[in-house]
Scaffold this active site. Structure first.
Site, PDB file in Angstrom:
ATOM      1  N   HIS A  33     -55.134  79.215  43.786  1.00  0.00           N
ATOM      2  CA  HIS A  33     -55.616  79.022  45.280  1.00  0.00           C
ATOM      3  C   HIS A  33     -55.204  79.641  46.659  1.00  0.00           C
ATOM      4  CE1 HIS A  33     -57.138  75.341  42.121  1.00  0.00           C
ATOM      5  NE2 HIS A  33     -55.911  75.804  41.569  1.00  0.00           N
ATOM      6  N   ASP A 138     -59.002  73.556  49.846  1.00  0.00           N
ATOM      7  CA  ASP A 138     -59.713  73.186  48.248  1.00  0.00           C
ATOM      8  C   ASP A 138     -60.280  72.099  48.094  1.00  0.00           C
ATOM      9  OD1 ASP A 138     -57.969  75.550  46.113  1.00  0.00           O
ATOM     10  OD2 ASP A 138     -58.874  73.140  45.563  1.00  0.00           O
ATOM     11  N   ALA A 349     -46.578  92.009  39.112  1.00  0.00           N
ATOM     12  CA  ALA A 349     -47.441  92.886  38.748  1.00  0.00           C
ATOM     13  C   ALA A 349     -48.609  93.556  39.794  1.00  0.00           C
ATOM     14  CB  ALA A 349     -48.219  93.250  37.289  1.00  0.00           C
ATOM     15  N   GLN A 351     -51.279  93.628  40.495  1.00  0.00           N
ATOM     16  CA  GLN A 351     -52.505  93.348  39.703  1.00  0.00           C
ATOM     17  C   GLN A 351     -53.383  94.718  40.075  1.00  0.00           C
ATOM     18  OE1 GLN A 351     -52.587  90.016  36.848  1.00  0.00           O
ATOM     19  NE2 GLN A 351     -55.535  89.532  38.075  1.00  0.00           N
ATOM     20  N   HIS A 366     -56.795  85.944  30.787  1.00  0.00           N
ATOM     21  CA  HIS A 366     -56.785  84.489  30.649  1.00  0.00           C
ATOM     22  C   HIS A 366     -58.414  83.338  30.731  1.00  0.00           C
ATOM     23  CE1 HIS A 366     -55.479  84.527  34.511  1.00  0.00           C
ATOM     24  NE2 HIS A 366     -55.322  83.642  34.854  1.00  0.00           N
ATOM     25  N   ASN A 370     -60.429  84.077  39.403  1.00  0.00           N
ATOM     26  CA  ASN A 370     -58.939  85.319  40.577  1.00  0.00           C
ATOM     27  C   ASN A 370     -59.077  86.198  40.046  1.00  0.00           C
ATOM     28  OD1 ASN A 370     -58.263  85.697  43.159  1.00  0.00           O
ATOM     29  ND2 ASN A 370     -55.909  84.278  42.860  1.00  0.00           N
ATOM     30  N   GLU A 374     -61.084  89.260  40.610  1.00  0.00           N
ATOM     31  CA  GLU A 374     -60.738  91.182  40.762  1.00  0.00           C
ATOM     32  C   GLU A 374     -60.747  92.040  39.299  1.00  0.00           C
ATOM     33  OE1 GLU A 374     -56.454  89.554  43.022  1.00  0.00           O
ATOM     34  OE2 GLU A 374     -56.453  90.058  41.302  1.00  0.00           O
ATOM     35  N   ASP A 390     -60.141  76.094  33.275  1.00  0.00           N
ATOM     36  CA  ASP A 390     -62.071  76.326  33.354  1.00  0.00           C
ATOM     37  C   ASP A 390     -61.948  77.671  32.827  1.00  0.00           C
ATOM     38  OD1 ASP A 390     -60.131  77.667  36.007  1.00  0.00           O
ATOM     39  OD2 ASP A 390     -61.977  78.699  36.757  1.00  0.00           O
ATOM     40  N   GLN A 391     -60.952  78.495  33.066  1.00  0.00           N
ATOM     41  CA  GLN A 391     -60.852  79.636  31.449  1.00  0.00           C
ATOM     42  C   GLN A 391     -61.567  79.521  30.231  1.00  0.00           C
ATOM     43  OE1 GLN A 391     -56.815  79.754  31.217  1.00  0.00           O
ATOM     44  NE2 GLN A 391     -56.018  79.368  33.004  1.00  0.00           N
TER      45      GLN A 391
HETATM   46  C1  LIG Z   1     -65.315  72.997  35.728  1.00  0.00           C
HETATM   47  O1  LIG Z   1     -66.387  72.956  34.540  1.00  0.00           O
HETATM   48  C2  LIG Z   1     -66.028  71.182  34.299  1.00  0.00           C
HETATM   49  C3  LIG Z   1     -67.126  70.599  33.253  1.00  0.00           C
HETATM   50  O2  LIG Z   1     -68.024  70.908  33.739  1.00  0.00           O
HETATM   51  C4  LIG Z   1     -65.068  70.064  35.401  1.00  0.00           C
HETATM   52  O3  LIG Z   1     -65.353  69.308  34.694  1.00  0.00           O
HETATM   53  C5  LIG Z   1     -64.458  70.594  35.732  1.00  0.00           C
HETATM   54  O4  LIG Z   1     -62.954  69.833  36.465  1.00  0.00           O
HETATM   55  C6  LIG Z   1     -64.303  72.274  36.464  1.00  0.00           C
HETATM   56  N1  LIG Z   1     -63.518  73.005  36.519  1.00  0.00           N
HETATM   57  C7  LIG Z   1     -63.100  73.541  38.027  1.00  0.00           C
HETATM   58  C8  LIG Z   1     -61.423  73.457  37.738  1.00  0.00           C
HETATM   59  O5  LIG Z   1     -63.931  72.548  38.765  1.00  0.00           O
END
Ligand SMILES: *[C@@H]1O[C@H](CO)[C@@H](O)[C@H](O)[C@H]1NC(C)=O
Ligand SMILES: *[C@@H]1O[C@H](CO)[C@@H](O)[C@H](O)[C@H]1NC(C)=O
Length: 473
Positions: A33, A138, A349, A351, A366, A370, A374, A390-391
Site C-alpha cells: 500500500h 487508501d 530483492a 523485484q 502470492h 502490486n 509489476e 484479495d490474492q
Molecule cells: C476483495 O473482494 C472481496 C469479495 O468481494 C471483499 O470482501 C474484499 O474485501 C476485497 N478485498 C479487498 C482487500 O478489498
C-alpha cells in the site's frame, strides 16, 4: 521518448494554475500500500502538482528506502510529513498460523488511528493556503480522514489498492451475482472469502468501509487494457451517485534505469542465463512460510530442473526497522546443491528489475496486486500461489481470465501443504511446456501494450490526464 517523459518531468516552480491545487496522500501502513501511493505521488508530481505524503515516521522511511526505479528524495519532489506516533506492539509473524493473513501487523494497522489528528491539522493548514485540497487515501484509511474531508475546499478520493476485478466482484456478490449479463466476467466458482482474513482485520475493514460513501471518486492501480470490463462495471454501478473511477496504472515505472551497485548481484546473475529461462519466486511482504513448506518448495524448485531466483524472507513486521528477522532454514547443503541453477536471496530483492530482465520468464507469486501489476507490466506470466486477502481472486483474474498463469495452490486446498511434487509440476508447466510458452507469449503482448499505455495518447496516460483535469478544475 514519450514513454519516459512521464517519469522525467520535473515540477516547475512559479505559480501555475495547478499549483493552487495540492494533493495529500494518506497511505495504509503495509508495504504494498505504501509503495503504490508513493508511485502514484510520482505520477501526480509530473503534472506540476504539489504532493504531500503523510504517514508515521517509520512507515515513510520504509516506503522511501524500498522504492524501485527512482529517488523519492530527489530535489523538489514529494513533501513527506513524518508523524511520530506512540510506540505500537511489533511481534514477529507466526509461521505456523492457520490463517496466513499477517495478524501480527494488526497493532500497526490499529495505530494508524493516531494519524487522524495530525492529518486533520495538516489538511486544515493547507486548506487556508490553496484553492483546493485533494486527499487521496487508501480505502483502509477512511476513518483517518473523516475530519479532514469535511473542510469546504477538500475533496477526497479513495485509492483501492486491489484489482478492479476484486472490487467489482464484491458488488457482484452483494447484488446476488446476477447483475451482469455477461457471466464470463465472473466465474461461478470464484473462491470464497473463507480463510482470507482474520476476524480482527475483517472488523477493521468494515469500520473503514463505513466512510467510503463520502468520496468523490476512486482511483486504481490498473490499466483499462487489463481490466477495462471491470472498470466499466464499477462506473455503471455508481453512475447515479456521480462517483467516478480512474484506472491510472501501472503506477510502477515501465522502464528501468541504470542498475545500481546495490542491485548488481541478482541482475548480474541473471545476465548469465538465457532468455526466459529463470523463474523468480517471491511471496511478497506479508507471507511467512513454515519450515516444512519451505523444505517442500526448495526440493520442488530443484527437482523442476529450471533456473530460479528465490527471495526467501518472512513477512514484514509492523515496524520493519525493529530487530532481527528469522532466517528460514533450508535443507542441509541446499544452496550448494543448486549452485549455478538457483539463487536464494534473503534480503530485499529488486523485484521490478528482476521482472524486467530478459532472462526472467516466469514469476511464482502470492498474487498480491502490486506484484501482479509489476509482472503484467514487464510481460511475465505467473505461477499463482495465493496466501490471503484479495490474492485468491487475483489468481482467478490472472489464470482464468487473462490466461497468463498457472495455479500452484487451489484456494480450496489452502490448509494443505504444497508438496515438492506439486511445485515441480507447476514450475515445469509454466517454464517448460508449450502451454507455458503460450502464456508467456500472451503476457509479453499484454506487457507491451500496458507499457505503451502510459505514453502520449495511451489509455492510461489519458486516464491520468482526465483525473488531473478533474481535480484541478
Ligand atoms: C476483495 O473482494 C472481496 C469479495 O468481494 C471483499 O470482501 C474484499 O474485501 C476485497 N478485498 C479487498 C482487500 O478489498
Ligand atoms: C485493534 O482494534 C480493535 C478495535 O479497537 C480491537 O478490538 C482489537 O483488539 C485491536 N487489535 C490489536 C491486535 O491491537
Amino acid at each position: 521518448m514519450a514513454m519516459a517523459n512521464q517519469q522525467q518531468h520535473q515540477p516547475c516552480h512559479g505559480i501555475t494554475e495547478q499549483a493552487q491545487v495540492v494533493v495529500v496522500m494518506v497511505p495504509f501502513p503495509a508495504q504494498g500500500h505504501l509503495n503504490q501511493l508513493l508511485q502514484l505521488s510520482r505520477l501526480v508530481l509530473s503534472y506540476n502538482i504539489r504532493v504531500h505524503y503523510v504517514g508515521a515516521t517509520t512507515h515513510n522511511r520504509q516506503a522511501k528506502q524500498r522504492v524501485h526505479g527512482w529517488d523519492p528524495d530527489a530535489a523538489a519532489s514529494i513533501h513527506f510529513h513524518d508523524i511520530e506516533i506512540p510506540p505500537f506492539h511489533c511481534p514477529p509473524p507466526n509461521p505456523n498460523a492457520k490463517i496466513k493473513f499477517p495478524s501480527h501487523l494488526q497493532p500497526a494497522f490499529n495505530a494508524s488511528s493516531h494519524l487522524t489528528e495530525p492529518v486533520s491539522m495538516l489538511v486544515r493548514a493547507l486548506s487556508g493556503k490553496a484553492r483546493k485540497i485533494v486527499v487521496i487515501h487508501d480505502s483502509l484509511m477512511g476513518s483517518v480522514i473523516q475530519e479532514a474531508r469535511l473542510l469546504p475546499n477538500v475533496e477526497s478520493y479513495i485509492f483501492h489498492s486491489v484489482s478492479a476485478f476484486n472490487v467489482s466482484s464484491h458488488a457482484w456478490e452483494q447484488q446476488g451475482k446476477n447483475i451482469i449479463e455477461d457471466s464470463e466476467l465472473f466465474p461461478q466458482d470464484i473462491p470464497s472469502l473463507e480463510g482470507c482474513f482474520t476476524a480482527d482485520f475483517a472488523d477493521f475493514f468494515a469500520r473503514q468501509s463505513n466512510y467510503q460513501k463520502f468520496n468523490t471518486g476512486c482511483v486504481y492501480n490498473t490499466c483499462k487494457l487489463v481490466e477495462g470490463a471491470y472498470m466499466d462495471l464499477l462506473e455503471k454501478e455508481t453512475a447515479e451517485e456521480g462517483i467516478k473511477h480512474w484506472a491510472l496504472g501501472p503506477f510502477n515505472p515501465v522502464t528501468i534505469p541504470e542498475r545500481s551497485e546495490k542491485k548488481r548481484f541478482c541482475l548480474d546473475w541473471l545476465d548469465k542465463h538465457a532468455r526466459n529461462s529463470v523463474i523468480y519466486v517471491s511471496f511478497g511482504t506479508t507471507t511467512t512460510l513454515d519450515d516444512e513448506q519451505i523444505k517442500e518448495l526448495a526440493i520442488g524448485l530443484r527437482e523442476s530442473k529450471q533456473k530460479f531466483i528465490w527471495a526467501l524472507r518472512d513477512a514484514d513486521k509492523g515496524d520493519v526497522f525493529s530487530g532481527e528477522e528469522r532466517s528460514a532454514e533450508l535443507p542441509e547443503g541446499y544452496e550448494d546443491s543448486v549452485d549455478g541453477i538457483g539463487l536464494v536471496v534473503r534480503n530485499w530483492a529488486p523485484q521490478l528489475e528482476i521482472l524486467a530482465h530478459p532472462a526472467t520468464g516466469g514469476f511464482m507469486s502470492h498474487c498480491g496486486w502490486n506484484s501482479c501489476m509489476e509482472s503484467i507490466t514487464m510481460g511475465v506470466p505467473i505461477a499463482a500461489w495465493p496466501m490471503h486477502s484479495d490474492q485468491p481472486r487475483n489468481t482467478v483474474l490472472i489464470t482464468k481470465i487473462l490466461k497468463i498463469g498457472v495455479v500452484v495452490k487451489e484456494w480450496e486446498l489452502r490448509d494443505e501443504i504444497v508438496t515438492s511434487k506439486i511445485v515441480e509440476s507447476a514450475v515445469k508447466r509454466l517454464m517448460a511446456s508449450t502451454e507455458g510458452d503460450e502464456m508467456r507469449r500472451r503476457a509479453a503482448e499484454m506487457g507491451e501494450s500496458v507499457r505503451g499505455s502510459v505514453a502520449e495518447g495511451g489509455v492510461s496516460r489519458m486516464e491520468m490526464e482526465s483525473f488531473v483535469a478533474h481535480i484541478t478544475s
